[in-house]
Design an enzyme around this catalytic site. Structure first.
Site, PDB file in Angstrom:
ATOM      1  N   SER A  10       0.858  -1.194   0.000  1.00 25.71           N
ATOM      2  CA  SER A  10       0.000   0.000   0.000  1.00 25.71           C
ATOM      3  C   SER A  10       0.885   1.232   0.000  1.00 25.71           C
ATOM      4  CB  SER A  10      -0.889  -0.003   1.239  1.00 25.71           C
ATOM      5  OG  SER A  10      -1.370   1.314   1.443  1.00 25.71           O
ATOM      6  N   HIS A  35      -1.222  -1.322  -4.259  1.00 21.73           N
ATOM      7  CA  HIS A  35      -2.491  -0.964  -3.629  1.00 21.73           C
ATOM      8  C   HIS A  35      -2.523   0.547  -3.398  1.00 21.73           C
ATOM      9  CE1 HIS A  35      -6.031  -1.885  -1.120  1.00 21.73           C
ATOM     10  NE2 HIS A  35      -5.577  -0.973  -0.272  1.00 21.73           N
ATOM     11  N   ASP A  37      -4.652   3.670  -1.907  1.00 18.47           N
ATOM     12  CA  ASP A  37      -5.725   4.026  -0.973  1.00 18.47           C
ATOM     13  C   ASP A  37      -6.249   5.420  -1.284  1.00 18.47           C
ATOM     14  OD1 ASP A  37      -5.996   1.759   0.820  1.00 18.47           O
ATOM     15  OD2 ASP A  37      -3.915   2.178   1.347  1.00 18.47           O
ATOM     16  N   MET A  39      -8.852   8.196  -0.342  1.00 18.99           N
ATOM     17  CA  MET A  39      -9.689   8.604   0.800  1.00 18.99           C
ATOM     18  C   MET A  39     -10.251   9.997   0.552  1.00 18.99           C
ATOM     19  SD  MET A  39      -7.431   7.306   4.007  1.00 18.99           S
ATOM     20  CE  MET A  39      -6.552   5.737   3.987  1.00 18.99           C
ATOM     21  N   HIS A  68      -8.341   1.184  -3.983  1.00 26.38           N
ATOM     22  CA  HIS A  68      -9.274   0.951  -2.877  1.00 26.38           C
ATOM     23  C   HIS A  68      -9.929   2.291  -2.565  1.00 26.38           C
ATOM     24  CE1 HIS A  68      -9.515  -0.010   1.765  1.00 26.38           C
ATOM     25  NE2 HIS A  68     -10.710   0.100   1.216  1.00 26.38           N
ATOM     26  N   MET A  70     -12.049   4.561  -0.576  1.00 23.19           N
ATOM     27  CA  MET A  70     -12.734   4.845   0.685  1.00 23.19           C
ATOM     28  C   MET A  70     -13.419   6.192   0.490  1.00 23.19           C
ATOM     29  SD  MET A  70      -9.641   3.411   3.019  1.00 23.19           S
ATOM     30  CE  MET A  70      -8.571   3.445   1.601  1.00 23.19           C
ATOM     31  N   MET A 139     -11.570  -5.513   5.514  1.00 20.46           N
ATOM     32  CA  MET A 139     -10.772  -4.577   6.309  1.00 20.46           C
ATOM     33  C   MET A 139     -10.478  -5.204   7.668  1.00 20.46           C
ATOM     34  SD  MET A 139     -10.114  -1.834   4.534  1.00 20.46           S
ATOM     35  CE  MET A 139      -9.177  -1.152   5.906  1.00 20.46           C
ATOM     36  N   PHE A 145      -6.305   5.071   8.022  1.00 19.36           N
ATOM     37  CA  PHE A 145      -4.899   5.318   8.360  1.00 19.36           C
ATOM     38  C   PHE A 145      -4.079   4.033   8.246  1.00 19.36           C
ATOM     39  CE2 PHE A 145      -7.710   8.068  10.748  1.00 19.36           C
ATOM     40  CZ  PHE A 145      -7.236   9.334  10.398  1.00 19.36           C
ATOM     41  N   GLY A 147      -0.711   1.770   9.593  1.00 21.61           N
ATOM     42  CA  GLY A 147      -0.015   1.547  10.859  1.00 21.61           C
ATOM     43  C   GLY A 147      -0.889   1.227  12.051  1.00 21.61           C
ATOM     44  N   ASP A 177      -6.786  -6.222   4.464  1.00 24.06           N
ATOM     45  CA  ASP A 177      -6.136  -4.907   4.460  1.00 24.06           C
ATOM     46  C   ASP A 177      -6.163  -4.306   5.859  1.00 24.06           C
ATOM     47  OD1 ASP A 177      -5.185  -2.396   3.856  1.00 24.06           O
ATOM     48  OD2 ASP A 177      -6.838  -1.833   2.538  1.00 24.06           O
TER      49      ASP A 177
HETATM   50  C1  DX5 Z   1      -6.235   1.789   5.642  1.00 22.88           C
HETATM   51  C2  DX5 Z   1      -5.800   1.408   4.245  1.00 22.88           C
HETATM   52  C3  DX5 Z   1      -4.689   0.432   4.193  1.00 22.88           C
HETATM   53  C4  DX5 Z   1      -3.405   0.876   4.846  1.00 22.88           C
HETATM   54  C5  DX5 Z   1      -2.807  -0.340   5.482  1.00 22.88           C
HETATM   55  O1  DX5 Z   1      -7.423   2.498   5.584  1.00 22.88           O
HETATM   56  O2  DX5 Z   1      -6.881   0.862   3.511  1.00 22.88           O
HETATM   57  O3  DX5 Z   1      -4.439  -0.017   2.863  1.00 22.88           O
HETATM   58  O4  DX5 Z   1      -2.465   1.436   3.972  1.00 22.88           O
HETATM   59  O5  DX5 Z   1      -1.693   0.034   6.215  1.00 22.88           O
HETATM   60  P1  DX5 Z   1      -0.981  -0.963   7.217  1.00 22.88           P
HETATM   61  O6  DX5 Z   1      -0.520  -2.144   6.419  1.00 22.88           O
HETATM   62  O7  DX5 Z   1       0.159  -0.134   7.742  1.00 22.88           O
HETATM   63  O8  DX5 Z   1      -1.972  -1.327   8.270  1.00 22.88           O
HETATM   64 ZN    ZN Z   2      -6.442  -0.107   1.475  1.00 26.22          ZN
END
Ligand code: DX5
Ligand code: ZN
Length: 220
Positions: A10, A35, A37, A39, A68, A70, A139, A145, A147, A177
């Protein structure tokens, strides 16, 4: 016979000022897709990137772009992502009023459709759309976020989807994810996951190839 493991870095955890180089490192490091993200600051409390960045990435990477979204009611953005070169695109079940129509539109635009499911959304909510999508993104953190810590209870839903596909749609892929690390990937694989998104576990490490190899090994 389970489907092959795919590792999906990601870019949320990458250095955005150095994105082409970051992507090149995970490409040579053995990643299977990138990947992305997206948002909107509304469906999730964070704002990231959109189709123009996907278009720029498509010019510099050979990896499939897995977007992805969101995004609340994302229909108006789908055409832009298709034009930009997105190969796979997932929308959230919680964000779409007419999910079936949205999924059909993703497919008709030439992208492979997925449905993303928040931790609190049950298997029975997602089951009716499973015949229409190529993959389900489960999910394992609350989206927004990188981490965050892995929410292990979502693996019951993964097991339910895995059972369902055995009888109805063996080609359906299960993606997970959030919070995927060498410590969590094994149990997720055991539960039936095929595709593993990892942000901080890859881009948070200096040696991206080693991080990808470690995840693959721990997946078993
Ligand atoms: C969170 C994202 C993830 C995120 C995962 O909303 O959809 O793709 O980057 O990050 P880690 O692998 O650090 O949990
Ligand atoms: Zn994601």
């Amino acid at each position: 016979m389970p489907h092959a493991v795919a590792i999906c870095p990601s870019i949320l955890s990458a250095d955005f000022a150095n994105l082409a180089n970051e992507c090149a490192q995970v490409t040579t490091g053995g990643a299977d897709m990138l990947h992305v993200d997206v948002m909107d600051g509304r469906f999730v409390p964070n704002l990231t990137i959109g189709a123009p960045v996907v278009g720029s990435l498509a010019k510099v990477t050979s990896l499939p772009l897995d977007c992805h979204l969101m995004v609340h009611e994302p229909d108006h953005l789908l055409g832009d992502f298709a034009k930009a070169g997105a190969k796979r695109l997932s929308v959230h079940i919680e964000a779409c009023r007419h999910l079936h129509r949205t999924v059909q539109r993703v497919r008709s635009l030439g992208m492979s459709p997925g449905v993303a499911v928040n931790p609190h959304t049950s298997f029975s909510m997602v089951e009716p759309i499973l015949r229409e999508v190529d993959f389900v993104l489960v999910m394992s953190v609350n989206p927004g976020f990188g981490g965050q810590s892995f929410i292990g209870s979502v693996l019951d839903k993964v097991r339910a989807i895995d059972d369902w596909r055995r009888d109805h749609r063996p080609n359906l892929r299960i993606q997970i994810d959030g919070g995927i690390t060498v410590d969590t990937i094994g149990e997720a694989r055991q539960a039936g996951v095929d595709w593993f998104v990892a942000g901080s576990a890859i881009f948070g490490k200096k040696d991206r190839a080693a991080a990808i190899a470690a995840l693959r090994l721990a997946a078993g």
